[in-house]
Design an enzyme around this catalytic site. Structure first.
Site, PDB file in Angstrom:
ATOM      1  N   CYS A   1       7.421  -4.907  15.124  1.00 51.34           N
ATOM      2  CA  CYS A   1       7.610  -4.011  16.190  1.00 51.34           C
ATOM      3  C   CYS A   1       6.095  -4.322  17.110  1.00 51.34           C
ATOM      4  O   CYS A   1       5.538  -4.970  15.927  1.00 51.34           O
ATOM      5  CB  CYS A   1       7.765  -2.811  15.693  1.00 51.34           C
ATOM      6  SG  CYS A   1       9.200  -2.380  14.623  1.00 51.34           S
TER       7      CYS A   1
ATOM      8  N   CYS B   1       4.054   7.685   1.002  1.00 50.26           N
ATOM      9  CA  CYS B   1       4.365   7.172   1.884  1.00 50.26           C
ATOM     10  C   CYS B   1       4.450   5.852   0.830  1.00 50.26           C
ATOM     11  O   CYS B   1       3.453   5.175   0.251  1.00 50.26           O
ATOM     12  CB  CYS B   1       3.399   7.463   3.042  1.00 50.26           C
ATOM     13  SG  CYS B   1       4.090   5.817   4.257  1.00 50.26           S
TER      14      CYS B   1
ATOM     15  N   CYS C   1       0.439   2.620   8.563  1.00 49.56           N
ATOM     16  CA  CYS C   1       0.763   1.420   7.873  1.00 49.56           C
ATOM     17  C   CYS C   1       0.508  -0.096   8.006  1.00 49.56           C
ATOM     18  O   CYS C   1       1.259  -0.737   8.923  1.00 49.56           O
ATOM     19  CB  CYS C   1       2.797   1.395   7.780  1.00 49.56           C
ATOM     20  SG  CYS C   1       3.672   1.187   8.876  1.00 49.56           S
TER      21      CYS C   1
ATOM     22  N   CYS D   1       7.178  -7.323   7.152  1.00 49.09           N
ATOM     23  CA  CYS D   1       8.380  -6.450   7.395  1.00 49.09           C
ATOM     24  C   CYS D   1       8.647  -7.825   8.609  1.00 49.09           C
ATOM     25  O   CYS D   1       8.610  -7.939   9.757  1.00 49.09           O
ATOM     26  CB  CYS D   1       7.626  -5.614   8.514  1.00 49.09           C
ATOM     27  SG  CYS D   1       9.286  -4.454   8.913  1.00 49.09           S
TER      28      CYS D   1
ATOM     29  N   GLU E   1       0.978  -1.033   0.468  1.00 47.34           N
ATOM     30  CA  GLU E   1      -0.483  -0.211   0.431  1.00 47.34           C
ATOM     31  C   GLU E   1       0.363   1.164   0.248  1.00 47.34           C
ATOM     32  O   GLU E   1       1.585   0.931   0.502  1.00 47.34           O
ATOM     33  CB  GLU E   1      -0.784  -0.020   0.895  1.00 47.34           C
ATOM     34  CG  GLU E   1      -0.625  -0.312   2.002  1.00 47.34           C
ATOM     35  CD  GLU E   1      -1.077  -0.209   3.640  1.00 47.34           C
ATOM     36  OE1 GLU E   1      -1.565  -1.160   3.488  1.00 47.34           O
ATOM     37  OE2 GLU E   1      -0.922   0.073   4.638  1.00 47.34           O
TER      38      GLU E   1
ATOM     39  N   CYS F   1       2.991  -3.026  15.357  1.00 46.48           N
ATOM     40  CA  CYS F   1       2.021  -2.005  13.916  1.00 46.48           C
ATOM     41  C   CYS F   1       2.350  -3.806  12.917  1.00 46.48           C
ATOM     42  O   CYS F   1       2.164  -4.732  13.182  1.00 46.48           O
ATOM     43  CB  CYS F   1       4.205  -2.102  13.455  1.00 46.48           C
ATOM     44  SG  CYS F   1       3.709  -1.594  11.518  1.00 46.48           S
TER      45      CYS F   1
HETATM   46  N1  SAH Z   1      10.408   0.366   8.959  1.00 43.82           N
HETATM   47  C1  SAH Z   1      10.118   1.897   9.095  1.00 43.82           C
HETATM   48  C2  SAH Z   1       9.553   2.442   8.023  1.00 43.82           C
HETATM   49  C3  SAH Z   1       8.269   2.265   7.753  1.00 43.82           C
HETATM   50  S1  SAH Z   1       7.354   2.289   9.386  1.00 43.82           S
HETATM   51  C4  SAH Z   1      10.294   2.632  10.289  1.00 43.82           C
HETATM   52  O1  SAH Z   1      10.243   2.147  11.780  1.00 43.82           O
HETATM   53  O2  SAH Z   1      10.956   2.854  10.647  1.00 43.82           O
HETATM   54  C5  SAH Z   1       6.481   3.754   9.097  1.00 43.82           C
HETATM   55  C6  SAH Z   1       5.812   4.757  10.942  1.00 43.82           C
HETATM   56  O3  SAH Z   1       4.992   4.825  10.621  1.00 43.82           O
HETATM   57  C7  SAH Z   1       7.549   3.825  11.819  1.00 43.82           C
HETATM   58  O4  SAH Z   1       7.629   5.269  12.407  1.00 43.82           O
HETATM   59  C8  SAH Z   1       6.214   3.109  12.732  1.00 43.82           C
HETATM   60  O5  SAH Z   1       6.896   2.967  14.218  1.00 43.82           O
HETATM   61  C9  SAH Z   1       4.339   3.858  12.266  1.00 43.82           C
HETATM   62  N2  SAH Z   1       4.105   3.348  12.903  1.00 43.82           N
HETATM   63  C10 SAH Z   1       4.066   2.183  13.364  1.00 43.82           C
HETATM   64  N3  SAH Z   1       2.419   1.389  13.359  1.00 43.82           N
HETATM   65  C11 SAH Z   1       1.793   2.373  13.390  1.00 43.82           C
HETATM   66  C12 SAH Z   1       0.558   2.813  13.899  1.00 43.82           C
HETATM   67  N4  SAH Z   1      -0.423   1.279  14.309  1.00 43.82           N
HETATM   68  N5  SAH Z   1       0.470   4.404  14.430  1.00 43.82           N
HETATM   69  C13 SAH Z   1       1.201   5.117  13.797  1.00 43.82           C
HETATM   70  N6  SAH Z   1       2.525   4.779  13.780  1.00 43.82           N
HETATM   71  C14 SAH Z   1       2.832   3.435  13.491  1.00 43.82           C
HETATM   72 FE1  SF4 Z   2       8.530  -3.127  10.458  1.00 42.48          FE
HETATM   73 FE2  SF4 Z   2       6.567  -1.574  11.011  1.00 42.48          FE
HETATM   74 FE3  SF4 Z   2       8.356  -2.191  13.154  1.00 42.48          FE
HETATM   75 FE4  SF4 Z   2       8.509  -0.209  10.827  1.00 42.48          FE
HETATM   76  S1  SF4 Z   2       7.698   0.084  12.308  1.00 42.48           S
HETATM   77  S2  SF4 Z   2      10.438  -1.882  11.510  1.00 42.48           S
HETATM   78  S3  SF4 Z   2       7.485  -1.301   8.921  1.00 42.48           S
HETATM   79  S4  SF4 Z   2       7.531  -3.648  11.848  1.00 42.48           S
END
Ligand code: SAH
Ligand code: SF4
Length: 341
Positions: free
Chosen positions: A108, A97, A325, A104, A76, A111
């Protein structure tokens, strides 16, 4: 590639002109190329097949695009309309974006992208096609790029850098390096590697915790590269690039939103001369986390500002359309799975 096909070197320029400026969909439309050469190109190369499966949101709001790639994988992109002070820009930029991987591997805890694990890296053309497809569908020209969609861009380093060079090149999309932001969850060695690249792209670090204790709870990557290791790599980047870094900090209720975390984050950001983007957490279906109250958010922001750090609190534009994301993909996959016995 053109060199290997025994064609004059200017053919490469003709092809990039058709691909990135005129945006044709087939070699056949490249009418200033000799017919036999067009036939050979069609025989040897495929035009990427990226198909828009769903679009959520409307003009002037955040729009989310779900794509199906050639092999059926779903990724996406999000188109964010012009608004003041977003990543790497002062105002009035249309930001896209981008996703860099299918799924991934970094898992995390908060996420959606990590929930179903990692499938594969995106190829450079699959990264570029997100931009081209979104521009075509929306009729808008994108002029700011953030790699904050699905996946960890620095874990797909070579493909992402190839895409970045084409996005940046005059013969490509012609977007200035300072309008391209990579976001990482903290791959310290790759941050140093990026620092040694000539391109002046911007870097955002997903910090989400100001101590190892908090980061360990929500970001498994911190067990590999702890906060000190990460911050040393950040300092190296900022120094080499003479650039102000951005720390992304999602505010999650009762996880990382205490005044103590705010003070420590302030110290870290001040030491590195970085700015901070606070992002209220977007709930993900099936995960236990939520965003703090708006008073709590504002208090966190004030503590940061009081310590002299430039900080913003993002009013989440896409909250209502599952804009964080990985969420649209997850939702669609679940619907598709529910529909097929
Ligand atoms: N993997 C990279 C880039 C993709 S994630 C990273 O982690 O930086 C992009 C951003 O979205 C990151 O800062 C991530 O922590 C944030 N993100 C992920 N899930 C989210 C959520 N449910 N609400 C708000 N931000 C979120
Ligand atoms: Fe991967 Fe989501 Fe962590 Fe970014 S925030 S590294 S997309 S698991």
């Amino acid at each position: 590639m053109v060199g290997e096909m025994n064609e004059p070197p200017y053919r490469a320029r003709q092809i990039t002109e058709w691909l990135y400026h005129k945006r044709v969909n087939s070699f056949d439309e490249m009418t200033d190329l000799p017919h036999p050469f067009r036939v050979r190109l069609s025989d040897e190369f495929a035009f990427g097949k990226i198909e828009i499966v769903r679009v959520l949101g409307s003009r002037d709001t955040t729009r989310k695009f779900l794509f199906r790639l050639g092999d059926g994988a779903l990724v996406e992109s999000v188109l964010i309309p012009a608004s003041p002070a977003l990543y790497g820009s002062r105002s009035d930029r249309r930001t896209i974006c981008l996703s860099t991987q299918v799924g991934c591997a970094y898992g995390c805890k908060f996420c959606a992208s990590g929930l179903e694990g990692f499938s594969r890296n995106l190829k450079p053309h699959e990264i570029l096609e997100q931009i081209i497809a979104v521009e075509r569908e929306s009729g808008e020209k994108v002029d700011n790029i953030v790699f904050m969609g699905m996946g960890e861009p620095l874990a797909n380093f070579d493909n992402v850098m190839r895409a970045v060079r084409i996005i940046n090149a005059q013969w490509g999309l012609g977007i200035g390096a300072r309008h391209i932001t990579l976001s990482t969850s903290g791959l310290a060695p790759q941050i140093r590697k990026l620092a040694d690249e000539p391109l002046q792209v911007r870097l955002a670090i997903s910090l989400h915790g100001a101590t190892d204790e908090v980061r360990n709870q929500i970001m498994p990557i911190n067990r590999r590269y702890n906060l000190d290791t990460l911050l040393e790599a950040c300092a190296y980047y900022a120094k080499r690039k003479k650039q102000r870094l951005t720390f992304e900090y999602i505010l999650i209720d009762r996880v990382n939103d205490t005044p103590d975390q705010a003070r420590r984050l302030g110290q870290i950001a001040r030491r590195l001369g970085a700015k901070v983007n606070l992002i209220p957490y977007n709930t993900v279906q099936g995960l236990p986390w939520s965003r703090p109250s708006s008073e709590q958010q504002t208090q966190f922001l004030s503590i940061l500002r009081a310590s002299g750090v430039p900080a913003t609190l993002r009013r989440e534009k896409g909250h209502d359309i599952e804009a964080a994301c990985g969420q649209l993909r997850l939702q669609t996959k679940r619907e598709l799975e529910a529909a097929t016995p």
